[in-house]
Design an enzyme around this catalytic site. Structure first.
Site, mmCIF file in Angstrom:
data_model
loop_
_atom_site.group_PDB
_atom_site.id
_atom_site.type_symbol
_atom_site.label_atom_id
_atom_site.label_comp_id
_atom_site.label_asym_id
_atom_site.label_seq_id
_atom_site.Cartn_x
_atom_site.Cartn_y
_atom_site.Cartn_z
ATOM 1 C CB CYS A 95 37.542 35.777 47.737
ATOM 2 S SG CYS A 95 38.766 36.868 46.993
ATOM 3 C CD GLU A 138 37.411 37.679 40.138
ATOM 4 O OE1 GLU A 138 38.382 38.291 40.607
ATOM 5 O OE2 GLU A 138 36.928 36.662 40.685
HETATM 6 ZN ZN ZN Z 1 37.963 37.462 44.961
#
Ligand code: ZN
Length: 173
Positions: A95, A138
């Site tokens: 991420c 997401e």
């Molecule tokens: Zn992320």
């Protein structure tokens, strides 16, 4: 199209549920453009608006270099998972808000997603593979969920120990 600052784990905006967007307007259009630019600059395959400090339900993904199931650059406003397969896949995820950390995450293999595209049209997509994974990751951001929440408590503890160490080294250097 300016780059936006990517918020890092610990920033409260990453834990807030994001607001539904009222519709496409100039502000959202420029947010989407900036998010694409920020994502490409950071060499990510997806980015959610809370990651640039905007608590609104907007995501961008582009897995075209990594996957043949590609649809190119995809922006979705108010994305929703309508259906998720019972079959699941495990694959490593990272991420942009937790740089340097990676762990295997289990998710439904295929999902059907609905949202508004950049032209303000409602689109429904059946996605698989990395695209499915990226979109689910997401959408999680829009609910304040991070991939570290989807690993076992033991793995999460190890990840957090590694994260704190890497942060401390960064501050110390
Ligand atoms: Zn992320």
């Amino acid at each position: 199209m300016p780059l936006r600052e990517i918020r890092i784990l610990g920033d409260p905006v990453l834990r807030e549920p994001a607001q539904t967007v009222d519709g496409l307007n100039d502000e959202i259009r420029s947010l989407v453009e900036d998010m694409f630019e920020t994502m490409y600059h950071a060499e990510g395959v997806g980015l959610a608006a809370p990651q640039v400090g905007i608590s609104e339900r907007v995501i961008v993904v582009d897995v075209r270099d990594a996957d043949e199931d590609d649809v190119g650059a995809l922006a979705l406003i108010n994305p929703k998972v309508l259906e998720a397969s019972r079959a699941k896949d495990k694959a490593p995820e990272g991420c942009l808000s937790i740089p340097g950390m990676e762990e295997v995450v289990e998710r439904p293999s295929n999902v059907t997603v609905e949202g508004l595209n950049q032209s303000g049209e409602t689109v429904t997509l059946e996605v698989t593979g990395l695209l499915s994974r990226a979109i689910q990751h997401e959408i999680d951001h829009l609910d304040g969920i991070l991939f570290i929440d989807r690993v076992s408590p033991l793995k999460r503890r190890l990840l957090m120990r590694k994260w704190q160490k890497s942060r401390a080294e960064e501050e110390g250097s």
